[in-house]
Write an enzyme that holds these catalytic residues in place. Structure first.
Site, PDB file in Angstrom:
ATOM      1  N   HIS A   1      72.768  92.910  45.536  1.00  0.00           N
ATOM      2  CA  HIS A   1      71.888  91.718  45.262  1.00  0.00           C
ATOM      3  C   HIS A   1      71.227  91.287  46.463  1.00  0.00           C
ATOM      4  O   HIS A   1      71.508  91.840  47.447  1.00  0.00           O
ATOM      5  CB  HIS A   1      72.798  90.482  44.936  1.00  0.00           C
ATOM      6  CG  HIS A   1      73.889  89.827  45.980  1.00  0.00           C
ATOM      7  ND1 HIS A   1      75.072  90.701  46.192  1.00  0.00           N
ATOM      8  CD2 HIS A   1      73.800  88.931  46.663  1.00  0.00           C
ATOM      9  CE1 HIS A   1      75.586  90.004  47.184  1.00  0.00           C
ATOM     10  NE2 HIS A   1      74.842  89.084  47.422  1.00  0.00           N
TER      11      HIS A   1
ATOM     12  N   CYS B   1      50.795  94.496  65.957  1.00  0.00           N
ATOM     13  CA  CYS B   1      50.028  95.698  65.805  1.00  0.00           C
ATOM     14  C   CYS B   1      49.812  96.329  66.879  1.00  0.00           C
ATOM     15  O   CYS B   1      49.764  97.695  66.919  1.00  0.00           O
ATOM     16  CB  CYS B   1      48.301  95.000  65.818  1.00  0.00           C
ATOM     17  SG  CYS B   1      47.897  94.330  64.204  1.00  0.00           S
TER      18      CYS B   1
ATOM     19  N   GLU C   1      77.563  88.004  73.311  1.00  0.00           N
ATOM     20  CA  GLU C   1      76.215  87.835  72.526  1.00  0.00           C
ATOM     21  C   GLU C   1      76.257  86.514  72.137  1.00  0.00           C
ATOM     22  O   GLU C   1      74.991  85.734  72.069  1.00  0.00           O
ATOM     23  CB  GLU C   1      76.514  88.618  71.238  1.00  0.00           C
ATOM     24  CG  GLU C   1      76.025  90.267  71.592  1.00  0.00           C
ATOM     25  CD  GLU C   1      77.324  91.050  72.111  1.00  0.00           C
ATOM     26  OE1 GLU C   1      78.383  90.368  72.142  1.00  0.00           O
ATOM     27  OE2 GLU C   1      77.114  92.373  72.428  1.00  0.00           O
TER      28      GLU C   1
END
Ligand SMILES: [Zn+2]
Ligand SMILES: [Zn+2]
Length: 247
Positions: free
Chosen positions: A93, A122, A225
């Protein structure tokens, strides 16, 4: 494929007021589940081209429904695969959460993009397509292991042309994305033995370069972290790209 409101919604259209003890925004928003596939044990890595195109169409349709609502500032579309990646259901899902605010991660990116003299994405596409971190490409999309990978075997899929969201995709880009995404999921499944992962579609209404981020959840986000927002990644993106290319 079916789409319906999440039974355990994180955001609802009419939330109860938050605590009066602290300043807090109400949990106003919308939360939907997309059942990706009819079969309970179907693995997205096996989806046919037609199936993947239909799933992308569902993402696009639900994005276009939410993106223009007055009370929505950001539409998050993501997929958690596997319990360790946060999936509470084993049936494949995806989820959509429409928020009344622009989330901090996206705000930071948008600010950086508007301060840059050119689109950083880009630039990434142009530079990375011929680097050791390139994995795959077709007519309109490229898959890379970003040089700023946070987790081992993280990959990004970016359109070669500067489009802000799925609604701006033409037929060709829709078809090419389905094909590159199938390839990406198959390679990851084969290389990492069906790992848990998070797949996230980053897009906004305009002035952005949409991208899809796939984070295998094979390492734990831990104290360092969480305390710093700095990620220790033991696998270099060059190494990851080489292994994924070979899978
Ligand atoms: Zn099921
Ligand atoms: Zn761009």
């Amino acid at each position: 494929m079916r789409v319906f409101p999440n039974l355990f919604a994180a955001m609802v259209p009419s939330p109860s007021p938050p605590t009066t003890e602290w300043i807090a925004l109400p949990g106003h928003g919308y939360h939907e589940v997309i059942v990706d596939s009819p079969g309970h044990s179907d693995n997205p890595a096996d989806f046919s081209q037609e199936h993947m195109m239909l799933l992308l169409q569902a993402y696009k349709d639900r994005y276009s429904h939410y993106c223009c609502l007055d009370d929505v500032n950001y539409v998050s579309i993501f997929k958690n695969w596997g319990r360790e990646a946060g999936a509470s259901l084993s049936h494949s899902h995806s989820q959509i959460i429409a928020l009344p605010i622009m989330p901090p991660l996206m705000k930071r990116e948008i600010d950086a993009i508007s301060a840059a003299p050119f689109c950083p994405f880009c630039n990434i596409v142009m530079r990375e397509i011929s680097s050791a971190r390139a994995i795959a490409e077709n007519g309109s999309w490229v898959q890379i292991a970003p040089f700023y990978s946070q987790v081992p075997y993280e990959t990004w899929i970016l359109p070669k042309s500067h489009i802000s969201n799925l609604m701006e995709m033409d037929e060709r880009q829709h078809c090419d994305l389905a094909s590159l995404l199938r390839d990406a999921l198959r390679r990851m499944r084969d290389l990492l033995n069906n790992p848990p992962y998070n797949l996230m579609i980053q897009q906004i209404g305009s002035g952005y370069h949409m991208n899809i981020r796939i984070h295998p959840a094979i390492t734990k986000i831990a104290g360092f972290e969480r305390s710093t927002g700095v990620f220790i990644n033991p696998v270099s993106p060059e190494q990851a790209a080489a292994e994924i290319r070979g899978a």
